[in-house]
Design an enzyme around this catalytic site. Structure first.
Site, mmCIF file in Angstrom:
data_model
loop_
_atom_site.group_PDB
_atom_site.id
_atom_site.type_symbol
_atom_site.label_atom_id
_atom_site.label_comp_id
_atom_site.label_asym_id
_atom_site.label_seq_id
_atom_site.Cartn_x
_atom_site.Cartn_y
_atom_site.Cartn_z
ATOM 1 N N HIS A 11 -5.531 26.431 17.030
ATOM 2 C CA HIS A 11 -6.913 26.026 16.753
ATOM 3 C C HIS A 11 -7.197 26.141 15.261
ATOM 4 C CE1 HIS A 11 -11.038 25.367 18.524
ATOM 5 N NE2 HIS A 11 -11.330 25.614 17.254
ATOM 6 N N HIS A 191 -13.489 21.420 22.674
ATOM 7 C CA HIS A 191 -14.343 22.558 22.343
ATOM 8 C C HIS A 191 -15.408 22.726 23.425
ATOM 9 C CE1 HIS A 191 -12.457 22.248 18.477
ATOM 10 N NE2 HIS A 191 -13.269 23.099 17.885
ATOM 11 N N GLU A 194 -18.736 27.772 23.147
ATOM 12 C CA GLU A 194 -18.901 28.422 21.846
ATOM 13 C C GLU A 194 -20.400 28.495 21.557
ATOM 14 O OE1 GLU A 194 -17.655 27.782 17.126
ATOM 15 O OE2 GLU A 194 -17.681 26.089 18.506
ATOM 16 N N ASP A 273 -11.647 27.563 10.824
ATOM 17 C CA ASP A 273 -11.876 27.044 9.465
ATOM 18 C C ASP A 273 -11.767 28.238 8.513
ATOM 19 O OD1 ASP A 273 -12.921 24.187 10.169
ATOM 20 O OD2 ASP A 273 -14.172 25.530 11.367
#
Length: 324
Positions: A11, A191, A194, A273
């Site tokens: 990921h 995704h 989350e 990220d």
């Protein structure tokens, strides 16, 4: 330290791997200005909530303009991961984002593939591509991305996925795109769980041909869902550093990584990220040991789970097994 422990990552958003140094390097090369207020005095990205994170992400990635930029970014990330023991990384790549910078699907793909090949030649790390559609750009564009992904036939493209704003559309809306990818033999992930709760994970596993969920941590709020994930062997690509940075959970004590693992749900560790969330893949493994109490053997098992769930071909997977 877990530095020498073999690691694998499922990921990672490629543009999200842009370090401040790379932003400045690409901006200078492309003769464009870096957006004001992007970094603080400690050379860290500035943002305080999810909308500001997206602005920061867009500001940084806007300096990527050429094939060489994508090649250099890919090679840089993979080489750095090889230094901390990573043997395999799947890169989430957005042809839609590259298109906004004027690159065609093939230009973007071949640039990333070149970076993968360079990193492999230099370090032995294996990288592969999961081409992603962007949820908030809508289901029709997702079908276009899926068709181009299937048509390209590049051996480094092993999967299809979806990121973007979870609050827009439903997972089911994207079934046509995912069916195209799955029918062509590509692995599929999306995704969910989350920003949105467990209902978004149900929406994904009930309506899409996925065997992995990006994040999925809020599944912990639904005991029936936890049982279903464990029963079906669906893998959660968990990114604790990202979850804390984006306030999905207020602190690591509240994060359900350990509870998910102990409940029999398959989990992997990712950095999402990394420079934006002030983390690295090495940090995620180290934190799993220091904060969540995972033993080195359990962490090795998490790497093995990632290899088992990877969308790579059997021959390459066998080579990876020998390294973990």
């Amino acid at each position: 330290m877990t530095l020498k422990l073999p690691k694998a990552e499922l990921h990672l958003h490629l543009e999200g791997a842009m370090t401040p140094d790379l932003v400045r390097r690409f901006a200078a090369r492309n003769k464009i200005s870096v957006a004001d207020g992007l970094f603080d005095e400690n050379d860290r990205y500035i943002w305080s909530d999810f909308p500001q994170f997206l602005d920061s992400f867009d500001g940084a990635s806007s300096v990527i303009r050429t094939r060489q930029d994508y090649t250099d970014l890919t090679r840089h990330y993979l080489v750095e991961q090889a230094k901390i023991g990573a043997v395999y990384v799947e890169l989430f790549c957005s042809s839609s984002h590259a298109g906004m910078q004027g690159l065609s699907f093939d230009e973007h793909l071949l640039a990333v593939a070149d970076g993968i090949d360079q990193a492999f030649a230099e370090t032995g790390i294996i990288g592969r591509i999961v081409m992603t559609c962007v949820r908030h750009l809508g289901p029709e564009l997702a079908v276009d991305v899926a068709r181009e992904t299937v048509a390209c036939g590049h051996p480094h493209v092993v999967g299809f996925g979806m990121g973007g704003n979870e609050s827009m559309f439903t997972q089911k809306d994207f079934y046509p795109a995912f069916k195209i990818a799955a029918d062509a033999g590509l692995g599929c992930t999306t995704h969910a769980g989350e920003v949105q709760g467990p209902e978004s994970v149900w929406d994904a596993i009930d309506h899409l041909p996925v065997d992995r969920i990006g994040h999925g941590v809020r599944s912990i709020e639904d005991a029936k869902l936890i049982d279903e994930l464990a029963r079906r062997g669906i893998v959660l690509e968990v990114c604790p550093g990202s979850n804390i940075a984006l306030s999905v959970y207020p602190d690591y004590a509240s994060h359900p990584l350990r509870k998910l693992y102990d409940a029999g749900v398959k989990v992997t560790l990712g950095s999402d990220d990394p420079p934006f969330f002030h983390t690295t893949l090495a940090d995620e493994y180290q934190r799993a040991q220091d904060v969540f109490g995972f033993s080195k053997e359990e962490l090795r098992g998490i790497t093995q789970t990632a290899i088992a769930a990877a969308y790579v071909d059997g021959e390459t997977k066998a080579a990876l097994w020998s390294r973990v």
